[in-house]
Design an enzyme around this catalytic site. Sequence first.
Site, PDB file in Angstrom:
ATOM      1  N   ASP A 109      46.230  37.963  39.139  1.00  0.00           N
ATOM      2  CA  ASP A 109      46.672  37.753  40.512  1.00  0.00           C
ATOM      3  C   ASP A 109      47.735  36.661  40.609  1.00  0.00           C
ATOM      4  O   ASP A 109      48.768  36.845  41.261  1.00  0.00           O
ATOM      5  CB  ASP A 109      45.478  37.414  41.403  1.00  0.00           C
ATOM      6  CG  ASP A 109      44.497  38.568  41.511  1.00  0.00           C
ATOM      7  OD1 ASP A 109      44.952  39.721  41.605  1.00  0.00           O
ATOM      8  OD2 ASP A 109      43.283  38.325  41.496  1.00  0.00           O
ATOM      9  N   GLU A 131      39.407  40.937  47.238  1.00  0.00           N
ATOM     10  CA  GLU A 131      38.740  39.642  47.364  1.00  0.00           C
ATOM     11  C   GLU A 131      38.697  39.179  48.816  1.00  0.00           C
ATOM     12  O   GLU A 131      37.698  38.600  49.263  1.00  0.00           O
ATOM     13  CB  GLU A 131      39.448  38.614  46.495  1.00  0.00           C
ATOM     14  CG  GLU A 131      39.340  38.905  45.010  1.00  0.00           C
ATOM     15  CD  GLU A 131      40.307  38.088  44.160  1.00  0.00           C
ATOM     16  OE1 GLU A 131      40.168  38.143  42.929  1.00  0.00           O
ATOM     17  OE2 GLU A 131      41.196  37.429  44.733  1.00  0.00           O
TER      18      GLU A 131
END
Length: 261
Positions: free
Chosen positions: A40, A143
């Site tokens: 990420d 997330e």
Amino acid sequence: MQVEKKRVDEYIHETTDFIARKVDEAGAEGVVVGLSGGIDSATASALAVEALGADAVHGLVMPTGVSDDENMSDAERHARDFGIGYDVVEIQPVVDAFLDGHPNGVDDTEAVGNLAARVRMCYNYLVANEDSLLVLGTGNRSEMLVGYYTKYGDGGVDILPVGGLYKTEVREVARELGVSEDVVEKTPTAGLWEGQTDEEELGAPYADVDDFLRAYVDGDASVEEAGDSAGIGEETARRLVDLYQRSEHKRKTPPYPGFGR
């Protein structure tokens, strides 16, 4: 689920325009980003380099005593691969100072891990304020929807370039940007305590989590229908729904009484 190349290219174009526009609107000189060695932060920073040029992106590698040495090495390698200037800030002494100042001591692994995430946020904003930068967040849609991040920690950012992408989509964008394949395929971990992995905490592989969230959140499927489409059991499906519902406060600004306004 593999994303079509055309859609990946469109996303990269849209996101780099977004980053450049937000930096310009803020009158900032660029961005600062915490580099963890994971996919990420690698993808978010690579997008920022594409949008602003490497000179306008500053990386911070912020290990603690439980950080994996390989992850920290990968973070530095990624910075070098993309021409990102970076600093290594050992934050364990700061975390220890907080814990030493607690009157009763702290014996909670998760609480200490969240503390480390918030210390990183403080350093990001220290550099951002000093150098007129925006804090580039690294969280993805998977997330964000299940609350798998620390409020006012890695959730304390100015912009989220991969916030609209599910984890499985981040991998496709990363590959297109030239992120190292070993980073793309690395087992995801928040690195907040030793041996921690994302999928073990979530209770399912990201591919299944993403399929469930697409059906349940983006679509109009029931819990049972979304669970069936993702190929997960009812217990896991209801756990993901519970995470989604309980983390709603993280996705909103703090509430306040309206006084009729």
